[in-house]
Structure formats: C-alpha cells, structure tokens
Design a protein around this motif. Structure first.
Motif, mmCIF file in Angstrom:
data_model
loop_
_atom_site.group_PDB
_atom_site.id
_atom_site.type_symbol
_atom_site.label_atom_id
_atom_site.label_comp_id
_atom_site.label_asym_id
_atom_site.label_seq_id
_atom_site.Cartn_x
_atom_site.Cartn_y
_atom_site.Cartn_z
ATOM 1 N N GLY A 174 0.785 -1.231 0.000
ATOM 2 C CA GLY A 174 0.000 0.000 0.000
ATOM 3 C C GLY A 174 0.811 1.272 0.000
ATOM 4 O O GLY A 174 1.909 1.346 0.564
ATOM 5 N N LEU A 175 0.251 2.307 -0.625
ATOM 6 C CA LEU A 175 0.765 3.674 -0.547
ATOM 7 C C LEU A 175 -0.396 4.583 -0.167
ATOM 8 O O LEU A 175 -1.486 4.486 -0.743
ATOM 9 N N ARG A 176 -0.161 5.448 0.798
ATOM 10 C CA ARG A 176 -1.168 6.448 1.176
ATOM 11 C C ARG A 176 -0.826 7.755 0.468
ATOM 12 O O ARG A 176 0.270 8.292 0.613
ATOM 13 N N VAL A 177 -1.783 8.243 -0.312
ATOM 14 C CA VAL A 177 -1.537 9.384 -1.191
ATOM 15 C C VAL A 177 -1.940 10.677 -0.483
ATOM 16 O O VAL A 177 -3.006 10.754 0.133
ATOM 17 N N GLU A 178 -1.102 11.671 -0.606
ATOM 18 C CA GLU A 178 -1.398 12.975 -0.020
ATOM 19 C C GLU A 178 -2.410 13.703 -0.895
ATOM 20 O O GLU A 178 -2.227 13.819 -2.111
ATOM 21 N N GLY A 179 -3.477 14.189 -0.282
ATOM 22 C CA GLY A 179 -4.525 14.869 -1.045
ATOM 23 C C GLY A 179 -5.409 13.871 -1.778
ATOM 24 O O GLY A 179 -5.424 12.683 -1.477
ATOM 25 N N ALA A 214 -6.414 12.816 -9.048
ATOM 26 C CA ALA A 214 -7.132 11.869 -9.905
ATOM 27 C C ALA A 214 -6.157 10.795 -10.375
ATOM 28 O O ALA A 214 -5.588 10.872 -11.466
ATOM 29 N N ILE A 215 -5.965 9.777 -9.538
ATOM 30 C CA ILE A 215 -4.983 8.718 -9.822
ATOM 31 C C ILE A 215 -5.282 8.016 -11.133
ATOM 32 O O ILE A 215 -4.366 7.560 -11.846
ATOM 33 N N ASN A 216 -6.563 7.904 -11.486
ATOM 34 C CA ASN A 216 -6.931 7.160 -12.711
ATOM 35 C C ASN A 216 -6.442 7.830 -13.994
ATOM 36 O O ASN A 216 -6.538 7.240 -15.067
ATOM 37 N N LYS A 217 -5.897 9.040 -13.883
ATOM 38 C CA LYS A 217 -5.380 9.721 -15.070
ATOM 39 C C LYS A 217 -3.876 9.491 -15.263
ATOM 40 O O LYS A 217 -3.313 9.918 -16.271
ATOM 41 N N TYR A 218 -3.270 8.836 -14.294
ATOM 42 C CA TYR A 218 -1.823 8.654 -14.359
ATOM 43 C C TYR A 218 -1.462 7.317 -15.012
ATOM 44 O O TYR A 218 -2.207 6.340 -14.953
ATOM 45 N N LYS A 219 -0.297 7.304 -15.621
ATOM 46 C CA LYS A 219 0.147 6.147 -16.402
ATOM 47 C C LYS A 219 0.221 4.876 -15.562
ATOM 48 O O LYS A 219 -0.109 3.784 -16.038
ATOM 49 N N CYS A 220 0.631 5.006 -14.304
ATOM 50 C CA CYS A 220 0.772 3.817 -13.464
ATOM 51 C C CYS A 220 -0.573 3.140 -13.225
ATOM 52 O O CYS A 220 -0.637 1.912 -13.077
ATOM 53 N N PHE A 221 -1.650 3.923 -13.213
ATOM 54 C CA PHE A 221 -2.997 3.345 -13.082
ATOM 55 C C PHE A 221 -3.458 2.764 -14.415
ATOM 56 O O PHE A 221 -3.946 1.630 -14.475
ATOM 57 N N ILE A 222 -3.304 3.542 -15.460
ATOM 58 C CA ILE A 222 -3.764 3.114 -16.798
ATOM 59 C C ILE A 222 -3.086 1.819 -17.218
ATOM 60 O O ILE A 222 -3.708 0.949 -17.842
ATOM 61 N N GLU A 223 -1.830 1.655 -16.849
ATOM 62 C CA GLU A 223 -1.068 0.464 -17.239
ATOM 63 C C GLU A 223 -1.116 -0.647 -16.193
ATOM 64 O O GLU A 223 -0.416 -1.646 -16.315
#
Length: 450
Positions: free
Chosen positions: A189-194, A197-206
């Motif tokens: 797990g990683l806890r994200v600050e703020g 929109a993670i779904n717009k980033y390459k790591c999510f898309i891929e």
C-alpha cells in the motif's frame, strides 16, 4: 460559494436526502446533466454535499427540525456553514437573508455537548441503540462516530506482478509531484497525499496500481493465497480483492471470481485487463447455491467471503449509508450472511482456509455470524488473525483473534475478518470417532443407571 454552486448543492441535497439512491450516484447524475459545472464547481459542491451528509444528525438538531421531519435543505446548509465550516455571519453567501443571519447567530450559541448521544456522535438513533445492545459504552460510540466524520485517505495498492512500491512512489512524484507514504500495515500500500485523480496517471492506466483501502488489502494477507493454489473470491463484486489474490498467487493456479451481479463482473473486466492477470476465471452465479458452486465442492485451498453487509465501516466514504440502513435491513442481511458463509464453506478442502469478511463494525454481522457457523460446523476452527498476520510480518494491535479494523485506531475503513480453517480429513475422522465413543459411553451410563 457562488450562486451557481449553491443552487446545484441545494438541488443535489433535495434528491439525496430522500435516501432512495446512493448519494454518489445522485451527485454523478447531476454532474452529467449539468455540463456547465466546471472542475472547481464540482469539487466544492461534492465536498459540501458529503460534508453535510456526514454531519446530518448534528445539522438536524442545530436547525431545530421536528422529530421525524427534516428541516429544509436551506436551513441545513445554514447550519453546516455556521457550525461545521465555522463561517461568521459576514462570510455567509449573499443568498442568505438577514433573518437567516440572525438564525445563524443563534446556532453558534447552541452547545452540542448538551445534545443527545446520537447527535454528538453524528449517527442515527437506531445505530446508537444497536451499539449499546452490543455492549459499547458512550465513549466508544463517540470515538467511532467522530472518526467517521473525517474524510477517508486515498490508499492505493501496488500490483506486485508489475511493479515495486518504491518505484511507483517515485513515478507518481516525478509525474505529478504527488507525495505518498508506505501504508503502516500492508506491504503493497501507498497512502496518497490529497485527492489527486490517480486514474489519469500512467501507473494506473497500465495496471501498476489500483485504488484500494489498506484494510481491504489486509484481507488478502489473511487469505494467504500462494502459487499454484485453487482459490475462490465468493462475492467478488468489481474484483478489487480478486486482483490482489491473483497477484499473491503470482498469476499461477486458478482463481474463481463468483458474483450474482453481471454488472459488477462486467466492471471487473477492464481492471483485469490492466492487471496483467491470466489466472482469473469470472463466474456469474444465480445464488450462493448455484450448481457451479456444487461442482467445485471440497476443491479450494482458499475461499474469501467478502459478504454483503450494511457497509457501516465505510461511512467516511458513504455517509448516507447510515440513513439508508436501519435495524430491520441489517437483520435481513444477517440471514443472507449466514446462508452465504455456509454455502461457501462447501468449497473448502480439508486443511483449506475460509476467510469471512465484512466492511462493518456491527457484531451481528461479524462475530455472531462466525460463532453460529462454528457451532454448526465442527469441522472448522477459528485461527487467530494476529498470528496469521504475524507470519506475514505484519504487527497490528487487535483485542482478540478476529481482525476488527477501526478508523480511529488504524486509519482504515472498519473492516472485520475471521480466519477459519477446515480441519484435515484425519483429524475430522478422529473427531467423529471420539464423538461416537462419547455417545456410546453416555448410552452405557444411562443403561447402568436404569
């Protein structure tokens, strides 16, 4: 708040406070139908709506609504701005009249400490009654209720078959200056600050990350799925835990994702494609007693039952649930939970593991279901969740052998889980033989007494 934002907020509240549909669906529908609302507008409106739903019992009390009758949305909004957002009279939006501002001054003078317990805890009376009946004292109820008033953090799970946690953290920092920190318990797990929109980033898309609360990730560790096993996610839904189990199995073995909803399984497909997993077998079933279940009886190394429940553990994310559920609806769920767990148990082979989980803190959905199951199924035994997690190098404070995560103690959703193991065939035979000998002794004793 601009007049346009205020108008949209009131429109959404007028629909959401009917509690005929989930609040997030009401908000999404309004945004789809009103394309003129920009990104900033939507953020402010959504924050206001969900903030008001979290504090609704307090707002109703402050606005002086009659018992069983909601004050107007305008009055509730005035209470929210005045007492929750702490705006002074001069800072109130211009739509409020001088009379409203006088009322706001009166609300500022009201002491919440004098309010009933359900108001102070910001939960409905039925939930207070349930918690009291389950042995919770006032301090515990207040701690839980107030924790549920906070917005949940954004947790993501790194897909271990595609990436390492440190690499994803560095990638997000470089791509969008997004700060993250490793979750305290989950190794993925990683806890994200703020709230980017993670779904717009390459790591999510891929497919290198999925959005998943840390508590949900820990359920995977309790399952202990391994390479080459046969595993079933009995109530897979959209598949968040399915994907975690598949990664734990390192894309080997066979993983069944069962669900009664075709729509939920359809939502799994794009997530499955991103994940890179090829060992998942989605299966639509008619009910927990479907013929597909019977054909796999006694074959599974691991079965996860993330049971349908009240969702009380997710009130930080879905605050309207506490108003849409009631004591009767929870009792109806209890019958379903017992039936699902009993049916899922048939899949587990001797020596295999059965994990029963909910996103609830209500004992009637959790410990009571497990204890009733164990009483009826002597071939299963309860394992200590603390010991199971310790073997996975996770140390977590728990009051007993169950996993019960709480937002004010663990900063996760309120997940519950029980780890059950079906005893080996040899132990089962010995246990049955012992029971038969005991029965014969009782008969002999009765004969001697006669």
């Amino acid at each position: 708040m601009t007049p346009k934002q205020l108008s949209a907020t009131l429109d959404i509240l007028n629909s959401a406070l009917g509690f005929t549909a989930p609040a997030d669906a009401v908000v999404s529908r309004h945004f789809r139908e009103n394309k003129d609302l920009g990104h900033k507008d939507r953020a402010i409106i959504a924050e206001t709506v969900f903030g008001m739903l979290r504090h609704l019992p307090q707002l109703e009390w402050l606005a002086g609504g009659e018992a069983g009758k909601l004050p107007s949305t305008r009055e509730l909004l005035l209470a929210y701005f005045t007492r929750i957002k702490h705006l002074n009279v001069r800072e109130l939006p211009p739509v409020f009249t001088d009379e409203d501002k006088t009322r706001a001054g009166q609300m500022k003078g009201m002491a919440l400490r004098d309010a009933p317990l359900n108001v102070r805890a910001a939960i409905p009376q039925w939930l207070v009654d349930t918690l009291v009946a389950e042995g919770q004292d006032e301090a515990a109820i207040l701690a839980l209720g107030q924790a549920m008033l906070q917005a949940a953090p954004l947790d993501i799970r790194v897909n271990s078959i595609k990436a390492k946690r440190d690499a994803v953290a560095a990638e997000l920092k470089a791509a969008g200056d997004i700060n993250t920190a490793p979750t305290p318990y989950s190794p993925w797990g990683l806890r994200v600050e703020g709230k980017p929109a993670i779904n717009k980033y390459k790591c999510f898309i891929e497919g290198r990350v999925e959005v998943q609360d840390e508590g949900s990730q820990l359920l995977g560790l309790l399952c202990g799925a391994k390479r080459g096993q046969m595993v079933a996610d009995f109530c897979a839904g959209a598949g968040g835990k399915t994907l975690l189990l598949g990664a734990m199995m390192q894309n080997t073995g066979r993983l069944y994702a069962f669900d009664v909803s075709e729509k939920r399984l359809a939502n799994l497909k794009p997530r499955l494609a991103r994940s890179g997993l090829s060992n998942v077998n989605p299966q639509l079933i008619a009910s927990e007693n479907d013929q597909k279940i019977k054909r796999l009886a006694g074959k599974m190394d691991v079965v996860l039952v993330d049971s349908p429940c009240s969702g009380m553990g997710t009130l930080r994310r879905n605050p309207d649930l506490k108003m849409r559920q009631n004591a009767t609806s929870v009792q109806e769920l209890n019958a379903k939970q017992r039936s699902i767990l009993q049916s899922a148990a048939r899949l587990v082979k001797h020596g295999g593991r059965l994990v029963y989980a909910t996103c609830s803190f209500l004992q009637s959905e959790n410990q009571a279901i497990v204890e009733a199951f164990l009483a009826q199924n002597p071939d299963f035994e309860l394992l200590d969740a603390r010991e199971v997690l310790s073997k996975e190098r996770v140390t977590i404070e728990l009051p007993d052998q169950y996993l019960q995560l709480m937002p004010h103690l663990h900063n996760t959703d309120a997940f519950f889980a029980a780890v059950l193991q079906r005893i080996s065939a040899e132990r089962a035979a010995a246990k049955e033989a012992g029971a038969m000998l005991s029965a014969e002794d009782e008969v002999a004793d009765e004969a001697d007494e006669a």
